[in-house]
Motif scaffolding. Structure first.
Motif, PDB file in Angstrom:
ATOM      1  N   TRP A  45      32.177  40.513  49.209  1.00  0.00           N
ATOM      2  CA  TRP A  45      31.688  39.862  48.127  1.00  0.00           C
ATOM      3  C   TRP A  45      31.476  40.940  46.963  1.00  0.00           C
ATOM      4  O   TRP A  45      31.502  41.035  45.916  1.00  0.00           O
ATOM      5  CB  TRP A  45      30.237  39.421  48.202  1.00  0.00           C
ATOM      6  CG  TRP A  45      29.100  39.064  47.236  1.00  0.00           C
ATOM      7  CD1 TRP A  45      29.419  37.927  46.325  1.00  0.00           C
ATOM      8  CD2 TRP A  45      28.307  40.046  46.635  1.00  0.00           C
ATOM      9  NE1 TRP A  45      28.508  38.105  45.281  1.00  0.00           N
ATOM     10  CE2 TRP A  45      27.666  39.392  45.563  1.00  0.00           C
ATOM     11  CE3 TRP A  45      27.638  40.999  47.087  1.00  0.00           C
ATOM     12  CZ2 TRP A  45      26.424  39.758  44.726  1.00  0.00           C
ATOM     13  CZ3 TRP A  45      26.344  41.561  46.415  1.00  0.00           C
ATOM     14  CH2 TRP A  45      26.148  40.941  45.347  1.00  0.00           C
ATOM     15  N   ALA A  46      30.978  42.032  47.357  1.00  0.00           N
ATOM     16  CA  ALA A  46      30.654  43.363  46.515  1.00  0.00           C
ATOM     17  C   ALA A  46      31.984  44.100  46.234  1.00  0.00           C
ATOM     18  O   ALA A  46      32.102  44.979  45.108  1.00  0.00           O
ATOM     19  CB  ALA A  46      29.845  44.409  47.238  1.00  0.00           C
ATOM     20  N   TRP A  47      32.925  44.099  46.830  1.00  0.00           N
ATOM     21  CA  TRP A  47      34.317  44.676  46.674  1.00  0.00           C
ATOM     22  C   TRP A  47      34.978  44.800  45.282  1.00  0.00           C
ATOM     23  O   TRP A  47      34.979  45.674  44.655  1.00  0.00           O
ATOM     24  CB  TRP A  47      35.259  44.102  47.719  1.00  0.00           C
ATOM     25  CG  TRP A  47      36.649  45.152  47.924  1.00  0.00           C
ATOM     26  CD1 TRP A  47      37.784  45.169  47.233  1.00  0.00           C
ATOM     27  CD2 TRP A  47      36.386  46.323  48.633  1.00  0.00           C
ATOM     28  NE1 TRP A  47      38.377  46.278  47.531  1.00  0.00           N
ATOM     29  CE2 TRP A  47      37.669  47.071  48.481  1.00  0.00           C
ATOM     30  CE3 TRP A  47      35.540  46.766  49.474  1.00  0.00           C
ATOM     31  CZ2 TRP A  47      37.848  48.263  49.049  1.00  0.00           C
ATOM     32  CZ3 TRP A  47      35.855  48.191  50.103  1.00  0.00           C
ATOM     33  CH2 TRP A  47      37.190  48.696  49.966  1.00  0.00           C
ATOM     34  N   PRO A  48      34.966  43.615  44.752  1.00  0.00           N
ATOM     35  CA  PRO A  48      35.376  43.483  43.208  1.00  0.00           C
ATOM     36  C   PRO A  48      34.638  44.150  42.141  1.00  0.00           C
ATOM     37  O   PRO A  48      35.118  44.644  41.062  1.00  0.00           O
ATOM     38  CB  PRO A  48      35.748  42.139  42.935  1.00  0.00           C
ATOM     39  CG  PRO A  48      35.516  41.306  44.160  1.00  0.00           C
ATOM     40  CD  PRO A  48      34.549  42.129  45.186  1.00  0.00           C
ATOM     41  N   ARG A  49      33.328  44.523  42.345  1.00  0.00           N
ATOM     42  CA  ARG A  49      32.554  44.737  41.680  1.00  0.00           C
ATOM     43  C   ARG A  49      32.548  46.235  41.191  1.00  0.00           C
ATOM     44  O   ARG A  49      33.037  47.006  42.256  1.00  0.00           O
ATOM     45  CB  ARG A  49      31.052  44.708  41.960  1.00  0.00           C
ATOM     46  CG  ARG A  49      30.712  43.186  42.319  1.00  0.00           C
ATOM     47  CD  ARG A  49      29.276  42.924  42.594  1.00  0.00           C
ATOM     48  NE  ARG A  49      28.379  42.990  41.642  1.00  0.00           N
ATOM     49  CZ  ARG A  49      28.090  42.087  41.074  1.00  0.00           C
ATOM     50  NH1 ARG A  49      28.528  40.807  41.071  1.00  0.00           N
ATOM     51  NH2 ARG A  49      27.100  42.381  39.717  1.00  0.00           N
ATOM     52  N   GLY A  50      32.335  46.878  40.103  1.00  0.00           N
ATOM     53  CA  GLY A  50      32.131  48.173  39.736  1.00  0.00           C
ATOM     54  C   GLY A  50      33.394  48.810  39.400  1.00  0.00           C
ATOM     55  O   GLY A  50      33.512  50.040  39.149  1.00  0.00           O
TER      56      GLY A  50
END
Length: 215
Positions: A45-50
């Motif tokens: 879930w967090a992977w595409p962020r940032g």
């Protein structure tokens, strides 16, 4: 359904399965699949962020994978305790480093002092008397780093009032609460429904820390 919502639902479903199996409501072997699966879903879930904050993303991803390693180690409650402690120690250091890519370390310092005082109170009152002598030094080091992680999230938010900093601050507070309940349950006489509260707070903290990465 949006991809990020799907991953959060997968994480929640696996978290529920693990907590039920850990509490005796489902077959015990499900613990071995559901626990790492919940954390892996949050990583996905967090992977595409940032993308706009590559340094923060790099360190935060390291912290998430170190948390996964700690999760797996703690599936063995006795033999895995120290390896699990080491995994989460690395995770907290990585989370602190991720936050300091966008904030100054311990600026301001009062959140560190507040969390440190609370940790010292809980440690001395409920945990230290039942803590085996061989674990006292590792636990003290771990608590210091955990306090630093929670304190840095609060310092970042106080200094900037950025939304992402607010998620990091709340995530750090939940992680501290989760580990406090875990320690009291293990060394301080027990906590009712410990698995539910410890793990719900833990996965909530991981999701919030992941959300400190901008879209």
């Amino acid at each position: 359904m949006r991809r990020d919502v799907l991953w959060l639902l997968v994480a929640m479903a696996n978290a529920a399965v693990f907590i039920a199996a850990d509490s005796g409501g489902l077959p015990e072997p499900l613990r071995w699949v559901a626990k790492p699966a919940a954390t892996l879903a949050l990583i996905a879930w967090a992977w595409p962020r940032g993308a706009s904050q590559p340094a923060q993303r790099q360190w935060l991803r390291l912290g998430l994978f170190a948390s996964l390693a700690g999760d797996v180690a703690l599936l063995w409650p006795a033999q895995g305790f120290l390896p699990g402690l080491l995994g989460f120690l690395v995770a907290h250091l990585a989370f602190v480093r991720s936050m300091t890519t966008r904030s100054r370390l311990a600026h301001p310092g009062w959140p560190w002092a507040v969390y440190g005082a609370l940790a010292a109170l809980v440690l001395s009152a409920w945990i230290w008397p039942g803590l085996p002598a061989a674990l006292r030094a590792p636990v003290l080091v771990y608590v210091a780093v955990l306090v630093a992680m929670a304190g840095q999230g609060a310092s970042w938010w106080w200094a900037s009032r950025q939304r992402e900093a607010g998620w990091a601050a709340l995530g750090g507070a939940l992680f501290l609460a989760s580990d406090t309940l875990l320690a009291v349950d293990r060394f301080g006489g027990g906590v009712p429904a410990a698995s539910l509260f410890v793990h719900a707070l833990y996965w909530g903290s991981i999701a919030l820390i992941g959300r400190s990465l901008p879209r």
